[in-house]
Design an enzyme around this catalytic site. Structure first.
Site, PDB file in Angstrom:
ATOM      1  N   GLY A 262      84.455  18.698  42.123  1.00 56.08           N
ATOM      2  CA  GLY A 262      83.232  18.782  42.884  1.00 56.08           C
ATOM      3  C   GLY A 262      83.160  19.841  44.099  1.00 56.08           C
ATOM      4  O   GLY A 262      82.472  19.768  44.951  1.00 56.08           O
TER       5      GLY A 262
ATOM      6  N   ARG B 269      80.066  23.154  46.036  1.00 57.04           N
ATOM      7  CA  ARG B 269      79.133  23.131  47.002  1.00 57.04           C
ATOM      8  C   ARG B 269      79.542  21.950  47.981  1.00 57.04           C
ATOM      9  O   ARG B 269      80.310  21.223  47.657  1.00 57.04           O
ATOM     10  CB  ARG B 269      77.650  23.175  46.545  1.00 57.04           C
ATOM     11  CG  ARG B 269      77.150  22.008  45.978  1.00 57.04           C
ATOM     12  CD  ARG B 269      75.817  22.311  45.188  1.00 57.04           C
ATOM     13  NE  ARG B 269      75.359  21.229  44.329  1.00 57.04           N
ATOM     14  CZ  ARG B 269      74.494  20.417  44.636  1.00 57.04           C
ATOM     15  NH1 ARG B 269      74.111  20.007  45.747  1.00 57.04           N
ATOM     16  NH2 ARG B 269      74.184  19.646  43.527  1.00 57.04           N
TER      17      ARG B 269
ATOM     18  N   ASP C 282      84.788  18.593  34.233  1.00 55.19           N
ATOM     19  CA  ASP C 282      83.690  17.369  34.302  1.00 55.19           C
ATOM     20  C   ASP C 282      84.587  16.031  34.203  1.00 55.19           C
ATOM     21  O   ASP C 282      85.189  15.675  33.588  1.00 55.19           O
ATOM     22  CB  ASP C 282      83.169  17.415  32.988  1.00 55.19           C
ATOM     23  CG  ASP C 282      81.901  16.220  32.826  1.00 55.19           C
ATOM     24  OD1 ASP C 282      81.853  15.421  33.772  1.00 55.19           O
ATOM     25  OD2 ASP C 282      81.464  16.376  31.821  1.00 55.19           O
ATOM     26  N   VAL C 283      84.102  15.459  35.554  1.00 57.81           N
ATOM     27  CA  VAL C 283      84.920  14.335  35.923  1.00 57.81           C
ATOM     28  C   VAL C 283      84.818  13.167  34.786  1.00 57.81           C
ATOM     29  O   VAL C 283      85.539  12.086  34.911  1.00 57.81           O
ATOM     30  CB  VAL C 283      84.838  13.937  37.444  1.00 57.81           C
ATOM     31  CG1 VAL C 283      85.297  14.822  38.311  1.00 57.81           C
ATOM     32  CG2 VAL C 283      83.461  13.583  37.872  1.00 57.81           C
TER      33      VAL C 283
ATOM     34  N   ASN D 217      86.518  14.316  45.109  1.00 59.36           N
ATOM     35  CA  ASN D 217      85.256  14.533  45.898  1.00 59.36           C
ATOM     36  C   ASN D 217      83.943  14.287  45.018  1.00 59.36           C
ATOM     37  O   ASN D 217      82.866  14.109  45.439  1.00 59.36           O
ATOM     38  CB  ASN D 217      85.354  15.876  46.549  1.00 59.36           C
ATOM     39  CG  ASN D 217      83.944  16.296  47.198  1.00 59.36           C
ATOM     40  OD1 ASN D 217      83.468  15.588  47.915  1.00 59.36           O
ATOM     41  ND2 ASN D 217      83.140  17.121  46.279  1.00 59.36           N
TER      42      ASN D 217
ATOM     43  N   TYR E 116      75.332   3.244  43.736  1.00 56.97           N
ATOM     44  CA  TYR E 116      76.072   4.284  44.509  1.00 56.97           C
ATOM     45  C   TYR E 116      77.157   3.326  45.191  1.00 56.97           C
ATOM     46  O   TYR E 116      78.411   3.643  45.418  1.00 56.97           O
ATOM     47  CB  TYR E 116      75.299   5.125  45.175  1.00 56.97           C
ATOM     48  CG  TYR E 116      75.968   6.210  45.974  1.00 56.97           C
ATOM     49  CD1 TYR E 116      76.595   7.363  45.569  1.00 56.97           C
ATOM     50  CD2 TYR E 116      76.032   6.020  47.633  1.00 56.97           C
ATOM     51  CE1 TYR E 116      77.193   8.342  46.413  1.00 56.97           C
ATOM     52  CE2 TYR E 116      76.764   6.783  48.262  1.00 56.97           C
ATOM     53  CZ  TYR E 116      77.181   7.808  47.760  1.00 56.97           C
ATOM     54  OH  TYR E 116      77.749   8.956  48.439  1.00 56.97           O
TER      55      TYR E 116
ATOM     56  N   LYS F 245      81.326   3.236  45.589  1.00 56.81           N
ATOM     57  CA  LYS F 245      82.103   3.687  46.697  1.00 56.81           C
ATOM     58  C   LYS F 245      83.100   2.591  47.506  1.00 56.81           C
ATOM     59  O   LYS F 245      83.899   2.895  47.899  1.00 56.81           O
ATOM     60  CB  LYS F 245      81.107   4.050  47.638  1.00 56.81           C
ATOM     61  CG  LYS F 245      80.516   5.509  47.563  1.00 56.81           C
ATOM     62  CD  LYS F 245      81.525   6.771  46.895  1.00 56.81           C
ATOM     63  CE  LYS F 245      80.676   7.877  46.614  1.00 56.81           C
ATOM     64  NZ  LYS F 245      81.704   8.953  46.343  1.00 56.81           N
TER      65      LYS F 245
ATOM     66  N   ILE G  52      75.783  12.882  56.167  1.00 60.87           N
ATOM     67  CA  ILE G  52      76.298  14.385  56.244  1.00 60.87           C
ATOM     68  C   ILE G  52      74.994  15.283  55.847  1.00 60.87           C
ATOM     69  O   ILE G  52      74.703  15.162  54.892  1.00 60.87           O
ATOM     70  CB  ILE G  52      77.710  14.419  55.336  1.00 60.87           C
ATOM     71  CG1 ILE G  52      78.662  13.242  55.804  1.00 60.87           C
ATOM     72  CG2 ILE G  52      78.167  15.844  55.480  1.00 60.87           C
ATOM     73  CD1 ILE G  52      79.086  13.238  57.274  1.00 60.87           C
TER      74      ILE G  52
HETATM   75  P1  NAP Z   1      76.666  17.668  46.520  1.00 64.09           P
HETATM   76  O1  NAP Z   1      76.424  18.567  47.493  1.00 64.09           O
HETATM   77  O2  NAP Z   1      75.708  17.078  45.671  1.00 64.09           O
HETATM   78  O3  NAP Z   1      77.982  18.215  45.714  1.00 64.09           O
HETATM   79  C1  NAP Z   1      78.562  17.221  44.717  1.00 64.09           C
HETATM   80  C2  NAP Z   1      79.132  18.306  43.888  1.00 64.09           C
HETATM   81  O4  NAP Z   1      79.729  17.427  42.755  1.00 64.09           O
HETATM   82  C3  NAP Z   1      78.411  19.344  43.114  1.00 64.09           C
HETATM   83  O5  NAP Z   1      78.943  20.633  43.205  1.00 64.09           O
HETATM   84  C4  NAP Z   1      78.166  18.907  41.659  1.00 64.09           C
HETATM   85  O6  NAP Z   1      77.683  19.795  40.854  1.00 64.09           O
HETATM   86  C5  NAP Z   1      79.427  18.022  41.533  1.00 64.09           C
HETATM   87  N1  NAP Z   1      79.491  17.181  40.247  1.00 64.09           N
HETATM   88  C6  NAP Z   1      78.453  16.360  39.634  1.00 64.09           C
HETATM   89  N2  NAP Z   1      78.924  15.728  38.819  1.00 64.09           N
HETATM   90  C7  NAP Z   1      80.141  16.131  38.403  1.00 64.09           C
HETATM   91  C8  NAP Z   1      80.939  16.112  37.315  1.00 64.09           C
HETATM   92  N3  NAP Z   1      80.421  15.083  36.412  1.00 64.09           N
HETATM   93  N4  NAP Z   1      81.953  16.513  37.229  1.00 64.09           N
HETATM   94  C9  NAP Z   1      82.348  17.433  38.183  1.00 64.09           C
HETATM   95  N5  NAP Z   1      81.614  17.638  39.510  1.00 64.09           N
HETATM   96  C10 NAP Z   1      80.320  16.965  39.621  1.00 64.09           C
HETATM   97  O7  NAP Z   1      77.459  16.168  47.297  1.00 64.09           O
HETATM   98  P2  NAP Z   1      78.031  16.178  48.653  1.00 64.09           P
HETATM   99  O8  NAP Z   1      77.023  15.473  49.775  1.00 64.09           O
HETATM  100  O9  NAP Z   1      78.849  17.283  49.151  1.00 64.09           O
HETATM  101  O10 NAP Z   1      79.019  14.971  48.708  1.00 64.09           O
HETATM  102  C11 NAP Z   1      80.420  14.821  48.174  1.00 64.09           C
HETATM  103  C12 NAP Z   1      81.101  13.740  48.140  1.00 64.09           C
HETATM  104  O11 NAP Z   1      80.792  13.067  49.522  1.00 64.09           O
HETATM  105  C13 NAP Z   1      80.688  12.773  47.260  1.00 64.09           C
HETATM  106  O12 NAP Z   1      81.483  11.906  46.678  1.00 64.09           O
HETATM  107  C14 NAP Z   1      79.466  12.187  47.976  1.00 64.09           C
HETATM  108  O13 NAP Z   1      79.419  10.590  47.384  1.00 64.09           O
HETATM  109  C15 NAP Z   1      80.354  11.766  49.077  1.00 64.09           C
HETATM  110  N6  NAP Z   1      79.461  11.480  50.387  1.00 64.09           N
HETATM  111  C16 NAP Z   1      78.627  12.372  50.850  1.00 64.09           C
HETATM  112  C17 NAP Z   1      77.516  12.012  51.907  1.00 64.09           C
HETATM  113  C18 NAP Z   1      76.540  12.784  52.273  1.00 64.09           C
HETATM  114  O14 NAP Z   1      76.066  12.350  53.314  1.00 64.09           O
HETATM  115  N7  NAP Z   1      76.500  13.864  51.970  1.00 64.09           N
HETATM  116  C19 NAP Z   1      77.765  10.690  52.560  1.00 64.09           C
HETATM  117  C20 NAP Z   1      78.867   9.865  51.879  1.00 64.09           C
HETATM  118  C21 NAP Z   1      79.785  10.303  50.958  1.00 64.09           C
HETATM  119  P3  NAP Z   1      76.250  19.913  40.399  1.00 64.09           P
HETATM  120  O15 NAP Z   1      75.760  20.564  41.748  1.00 64.09           O
HETATM  121  O16 NAP Z   1      76.106  21.089  39.303  1.00 64.09           O
HETATM  122  O17 NAP Z   1      75.541  18.781  40.005  1.00 64.09           O
END
Ligand code: NAP
Length: 245
Positions: free
Chosen positions: A12, A15, A62-63, A89, A154, A158, A187
């Site tokens: 992932g 971005r 693709d995870v 991630n 979700y 986690k 975040i």
């Molecule tokens: P994000 O901006 O939505 O980025 C997630 C990335 O994972 C995207 O590039 C997405 O691709 C990719 N992805 C989705 N499905 C996938 C698949 N099947 N195989 C491989 N890659 C895939 O999310 P983020 O906020 O950076 O979050 C990253 C991690 O941190 C996640 O595990 C999230 O649960 C965790 N997290 C985030 C927050 C927060 O506040 N942002 C808080 C707690 C935990 P597409 O763009 O094409 O969908």
């Protein structure tokens, strides 16, 4: 630089937090394999890593597919001959109140956030055991600990990652491989940009440090766990949430 000579694989990484982790590890001297569900975004991440003077391989991974992640691992090993750091991630949300949550919303989140960690880790572990060293870092979430209305799917994934992290740490400790988690709070990324302003305001009021975290705040914790400085830390979690939990 803390990670000179190390090779890191991040899922992932196109971005958000994944890209920030890739750039942070590159800044510390690591070479990177960046994988995501589509090629365009990881190509951009690769260009940013190369601009920092590190090597990078950008792959579609693709995870939700074990086969896809086996191919990513094979290509990573072809290019770099080793994998020192795996960052699980990739993650998605499909929020809904539980009364209204569909089976598809449940399964989609399980498939990426939980099956995805199995599919990404299983192919890499053999290499780390052979190397007798490795760092596995799972990106959990504060809501896996606190719970959150609208996120039963979700937060279940986690929370489950902590069982995964603790058990794998026990299995692999004797082989020099550590397994830890980072649990981000609220975040600033595309994932949270889609929340309603009112919801964001309510969340902010629960954060003692008074601000949303940045992707870099998470990347710094991952970089520490990936480094030799964290050599005696395994089976645990670092909370990076501004004190909200
Ligand atoms: P994000 O901006 O939505 O980025 C997630 C990335 O994972 C995207 O590039 C997405 O691709 C990719 N992805 C989705 N499905 C996938 C698949 N099947 N195989 C491989 N890659 C895939 O999310 P983020 O906020 O950076 O979050 C990253 C991690 O941190 C996640 O595990 C999230 O649960 C965790 N997290 C985030 C927050 C927060 O506040 N942002 C808080 C707690 C935990 P597409 O763009 O094409 O969908």
């Amino acid at each position: 630089m803390k990670l000179e000579g190390k090779v890191a694989l991040i899922t992932g990484a196109g971005r958000g937090i994944g890209r920030a982790i890739a750039l942070e590890l590159a800044g510390e001297g690591a070479d990177l394999v960046v994988a995501d569900i589509s090629q365009g975004p990881v190509d951009e991440t690769r260009a940013e890593i190369e601009a920092l003077g590190r090597k990078a391989l950008a792959l579609v991974g693709d995870v939700t597919s074990l086969e896809s992640m086996e191919q990513v691992t094979a290509k990573a090993l072809e290019s770099f001959s080793r994998i020192d750091i795996l960052v699980n991630n990739a993650g998605i949300t499909k929020d809904n109140l539980f009364m209204r949550m569909s089976g598809d919303e449940w399964k989609a989140v399980m498939s990426v956030n939980l099956d995805g960690v199995f599919n990404s880790t299983r192919p890499v572990v053999k290499t780390m055991i052979k190397q007798r060293s490795g760092r596995i870092i799972n990106i959990s979430s504060v809501v896996g600990f606190s719970g959150n209305p609208g996120q039963v799917n979700y937060s279940s994934t986690k929370a489950a990652l902590m069982g995964f992290t603790k058990s794998l740490a026990r299995e692999l400790g004797s082989r020099g491989v550590t397994c830890n988690a980072v649990a981000p709070g609220f975040i600033q990324t595309d994932m949270t940009d889609k929340l309603a302003d009112e919801h964001k305001k309510a969340l902010l009021s629960q954060i003692p440090l008074g601000r949303m975290g940045s992707a870099q705040d998470i990347a710094k914790a991952v970089s520490f766990l990936a480094s030799d400085d964290a050599g005696y830390i395994t089976g645990t979690v670092i909370h990076v949430n501004g004190g909200m939990y």
